[in-house]
Design an enzyme around this catalytic site. Structure first.
Site, short mmCIF file in Angstrom:
data_model
loop_
_atom_site.label_atom_id
_atom_site.label_comp_id
_atom_site.label_asym_id
_atom_site.label_seq_id
_atom_site.Cartn_x
_atom_site.Cartn_y
_atom_site.Cartn_z
N SER A 14 0.84 -1.36 0.01
CA SER A 14 0.02 0.00 -0.05
C SER A 14 0.74 1.18 0.07
CB SER A 14 -0.92 0.10 1.24
OG SER A 14 -2.12 0.68 1.10
N ASP B 99 9.93 5.58 -10.07
CA ASP B 99 9.42 6.11 -11.43
C ASP B 99 10.08 7.57 -11.74
OD1 ASP B 99 7.56 4.16 -11.47
OD2 ASP B 99 5.82 5.51 -11.01
N LYS C 274 -0.29 -4.40 -3.27
CA LYS C 274 -1.46 -3.41 -3.00
C LYS C 274 -0.89 -1.98 -3.20
CE LYS C 274 -4.74 -2.18 0.39
NZ LYS C 274 -4.35 -0.76 0.50
#
Length: 236
Positions: free
Chosen positions: A209, A220, A234
């Site tokens: 999460s 990224d 998740k």
């Protein structure tokens, strides 16, 4: 769940396990009322308010309800210690028990700091800033190892607030979108307090999460390194 994530609850301040059919104290929480009363690791709780809880079927939920309560209220424990044959009696006043989400923060070398976060609770960002401030301001921390292994996540905003310390203003950190919910972007706020240069994030199969959102944003934007094992799955 809300107690765990709110940053504190009212109780007597112990970690315990059910061993066979008996509640055994793993440790009294540092600074809590049980530690002050003299409860020790390994103590067995036989009675709570004169009700026998050893040798009977009782689940963790019932134990929590018996031990937790309003600040200032009293709870009586009958404790069996070591090889003693008779019970010791303790009367403990319940108090607010802080639940820390930043386990530890220290310097690995003269330039690199380390911080371990076990969940993203309502006070994680504040705890993180308090923990690394002395490292950055007093000890010259330039690099950071952020340990998110075993961190199951929590409040999204706490994760994005923490991420804002690593990015300039306006960077897209994550977005949420649902079948009936419009896209919502979470961007860095530009309020960077410490000059953290290199970042490594440690993850494992228990990182989920919000932990994956932190690691994913770092990855990224090529902001740092993500090291460890495949995460839970998740969150991204």
């Amino acid at each position: 769940v809300e107690d765990d994530m709110s940053g504190g609850f009212e109780g007597i301040g112990i970690e315990f396990l059910m061993v066979d059919d008996t509640i055994q104290v793993v440790s009294p929480l540092s600074g809590g009322p049980s530690e002050a009363a003299g409860i020790l690791a390994g103590d067995k709780i036989v009675t709570i308010n004169d009700t026998v809880v050893a040798g009977v079927k009782i689940d963790n939920g019932k134990i929590f309800r018996k031990l937790r309560g309003a600040k200032g209220s009293l709870v009586r424990l009958g404790i069996l210690r070591g090889k003693e044959r008779s019970l010791r009696s303790f009367t403990i006043a319940r108090d607010v028990i802080p639940v820390k989400s930043v386990d530890i923060a220290y310097m690995l070398d003269d330039k690199t700091g380390y911080a371990k976060i076990n969940r993203f609770s309502a006070r994680t960002y504040q705890e993180f800033m308090e923990a690394i401030r002395p490292l950055a301001e007093d000890k010259g921390m330039q690099n950071l190892v952020l340990d998110l292994r075993g961190n199951p996540g929590g409040y999204l905003e706490e994760a994005t607030d923490l991420l804002s310390q690593f990015f300039p203003d306006g960077k897209l950190l994550v977005y949420t979108e649902g079948r009936t919910e419009k896209r919502r972007d979470y961007k860095s706020n530009g309020r960077v307090r410490f000059n953290i240069q290199n970042i490594s994030v440690l993850i494992d199969e228990g990182s989920a999460s919000a932990s994956e959102i932190v690691a994913g944003a770092i990855q990224d934007w090529d902001r740092g390194w993500v090291i460890g094992r495949r995460s839970f799955g998740k969150g991204l």
